[in-house]
Design a protein around this motif. Structure first.
Motif, short mmCIF file in Angstrom:
data_model
loop_
_atom_site.label_atom_id
_atom_site.label_comp_id
_atom_site.label_asym_id
_atom_site.label_seq_id
_atom_site.Cartn_x
_atom_site.Cartn_y
_atom_site.Cartn_z
N LEU A 43 25.49 -21.19 -18.45
CA LEU A 43 26.45 -22.21 -18.87
C LEU A 43 27.78 -21.57 -19.26
O LEU A 43 28.85 -22.04 -18.85
CB LEU A 43 25.88 -23.00 -20.04
CG LEU A 43 26.76 -24.13 -20.59
CD1 LEU A 43 27.09 -25.14 -19.50
CD2 LEU A 43 26.08 -24.82 -21.76
N LEU A 44 27.74 -20.48 -20.03
CA LEU A 44 28.97 -19.80 -20.41
C LEU A 44 29.69 -19.26 -19.17
O LEU A 44 30.93 -19.32 -19.09
CB LEU A 44 28.66 -18.66 -21.37
CG LEU A 44 28.13 -19.05 -22.75
CD1 LEU A 44 27.86 -17.81 -23.59
CD2 LEU A 44 29.11 -19.97 -23.48
N ARG A 45 28.94 -18.74 -18.23
CA ARG A 45 29.55 -18.18 -17.02
C ARG A 45 30.15 -19.28 -16.14
O ARG A 45 31.16 -19.05 -15.47
CB ARG A 45 28.51 -17.36 -16.24
CG ARG A 45 28.11 -16.08 -16.96
CD ARG A 45 26.95 -15.38 -16.26
NE ARG A 45 27.33 -14.90 -14.94
CZ ARG A 45 27.94 -13.75 -14.71
NH1 ARG A 45 28.23 -12.94 -15.71
NH2 ARG A 45 28.24 -13.39 -13.48
N CYS A 46 29.58 -20.45 -16.14
CA CYS A 46 30.19 -21.59 -15.42
C CYS A 46 31.51 -21.99 -16.07
O CYS A 46 32.50 -22.26 -15.39
CB CYS A 46 29.23 -22.78 -15.41
SG CYS A 46 27.81 -22.62 -14.28
N LEU A 50 32.80 -17.72 -13.72
CA LEU A 50 32.05 -16.60 -13.14
C LEU A 50 30.88 -17.07 -12.28
O LEU A 50 30.34 -16.30 -11.49
CB LEU A 50 31.54 -15.68 -14.25
CG LEU A 50 32.63 -14.91 -15.01
CD1 LEU A 50 32.04 -14.25 -16.25
CD2 LEU A 50 33.27 -13.86 -14.11
N GLU A 51 30.46 -18.32 -12.48
CA GLU A 51 29.41 -18.92 -11.67
C GLU A 51 29.95 -20.20 -11.03
O GLU A 51 30.67 -20.97 -11.68
CB GLU A 51 28.19 -19.28 -12.53
CG GLU A 51 27.37 -18.11 -13.02
CD GLU A 51 26.39 -17.61 -11.98
OE1 GLU A 51 26.30 -18.21 -10.88
OE2 GLU A 51 25.71 -16.61 -12.27
N THR A 52 29.62 -20.40 -9.77
CA THR A 52 29.94 -21.67 -9.12
C THR A 52 28.85 -22.69 -9.45
O THR A 52 27.78 -22.33 -9.93
CB THR A 52 30.04 -21.49 -7.60
OG1 THR A 52 28.78 -21.00 -7.11
CG2 THR A 52 31.14 -20.50 -7.23
N PHE A 53 29.15 -23.95 -9.19
CA PHE A 53 28.15 -25.00 -9.42
C PHE A 53 28.27 -26.03 -8.31
O PHE A 53 29.27 -26.08 -7.59
CB PHE A 53 28.30 -25.62 -10.81
CG PHE A 53 29.70 -26.02 -11.19
CD1 PHE A 53 30.16 -27.31 -10.97
CD2 PHE A 53 30.57 -25.09 -11.77
CE1 PHE A 53 31.44 -27.69 -11.32
CE2 PHE A 53 31.87 -25.46 -12.13
CZ PHE A 53 32.29 -26.76 -11.91
N GLN A 54 27.23 -26.84 -8.17
CA GLN A 54 27.14 -27.73 -7.01
C GLN A 54 27.90 -29.05 -7.20
O GLN A 54 28.44 -29.60 -6.24
CB GLN A 54 25.67 -28.02 -6.68
CG GLN A 54 24.98 -26.90 -5.91
CD GLN A 54 24.79 -25.63 -6.74
OE1 GLN A 54 24.30 -25.72 -7.87
NE2 GLN A 54 25.15 -24.49 -6.20
#
Length: 249
Positions: A43-46, A50-54
């Motif tokens: 969650l922090l990386r989103c 730093l993280e992609t999501f759909q």
């Protein structure tokens, strides 16, 4: 300051977040707790890009991140990272740079500060974290707690409006945990908007305005620290807390 709406995130065919909603107000200290694999770090990386999501949207200080962002829209991620500083489990300091150089590098190259301006700011930050005497020390010459404090100072040097902490004490020996938590506590007392993933339950109870219990990517429960730790309302929260508090006693 942070507004997450309908966040869906999967790793391959394995879903984690299924329509997660979360808001963090200016000056609020929110703590994420939950078992390993519950989604705290992801969650922090989103939030930090730093993280992609759909699908869904994450708004940080008025800057929107969403799925399928184009190359031009990557500037939004850069702007989010300027607004939201992040401190990781591992310190990630440049080993060939002194503490002072680690703190001044980004302000010079990203914010456009002069070397003198960046060094003045860095020395003030080192004083703030009680490490003025370690300005010329390299990471290999510092304890784990000292390295993490430098990492916090490095994030603060970018003058963020929000601080994100991803298990900031998990890589530390127990005797070094307190010195890092003291720096975070000072930031919160000064009104820094803060979102922290941690296993330090006593610290979470002491400093948070709100505690969120995550499990399998779902917000199981959210409330004041008094309510969550003294009278959790859901069975999943009760089971998690009984286990983690029993271990720490």
């Amino acid at each position: 300051m942070i507004d997450i709406r309908g966040l869906n995130k999967s790793f391959g065919s394995h879903p984690l977040f299924r329509g997660l909603d979360l808001g963090v107000k200016k000056g609020e200290a929110v703590v994420l707790i939950g078992p390993s694999g519950s989604g705290k770090s992801t969650l922090l990386r989103c939030i930090n890009g730093l993280e992609t999501f759909q699908s869904g949207e994450i708004d940080v200080c008025g800057i929107a991140l969403h799925e399928g962002m184009s190359r031009d829209e990557k500037e939004a991620i850069r702007q989010v990272r300027l607004k939201a500083g992040m401190v990781f489990q591992q310190f990630n300091l440049f080993p060939h740079m002194t503490a002072l150089q680690n703190i001044t590098e980004a302000p010079v190259h990203v914010l456009g500060l002069t070397k003198d301006e960046a060094e003045d700011s860095a020395r003030r930050l080192l004083q703030r974290i009680n490490m003025s005497n370690k300005a010329d020390s390299y990471p290999s010459e510092l304890s784990g707690g000292q390295q993490q404090r430098v990492a916090i100072a490095r994030a603060l040097a970018m003058k963020p409006e929000i601080m994100l902490f991803d298990e900031p004490t998990s890589a530390l020996d127990p005797e070094m945990v307190g010195e890092v938590l003291a720096v975070i506590k000072d930031l919160i007392s000064e009104g820094m908007t803060t979102l922290i993933a941690t296993h330090e339950m006593g610290f979470a109870r002491e400093i948070s305005d709100r505690v969120i219990v995550l499990d399998h990517g779902e917000i199981v429960e959210s409330g004041s620290p008094e309510q969550i730790f003294s009278a959790p309302q859901t069975e999943r929260a009760r089971v998690f807390l009984s286990r983690v508090l029993r271990k720490s006693s």
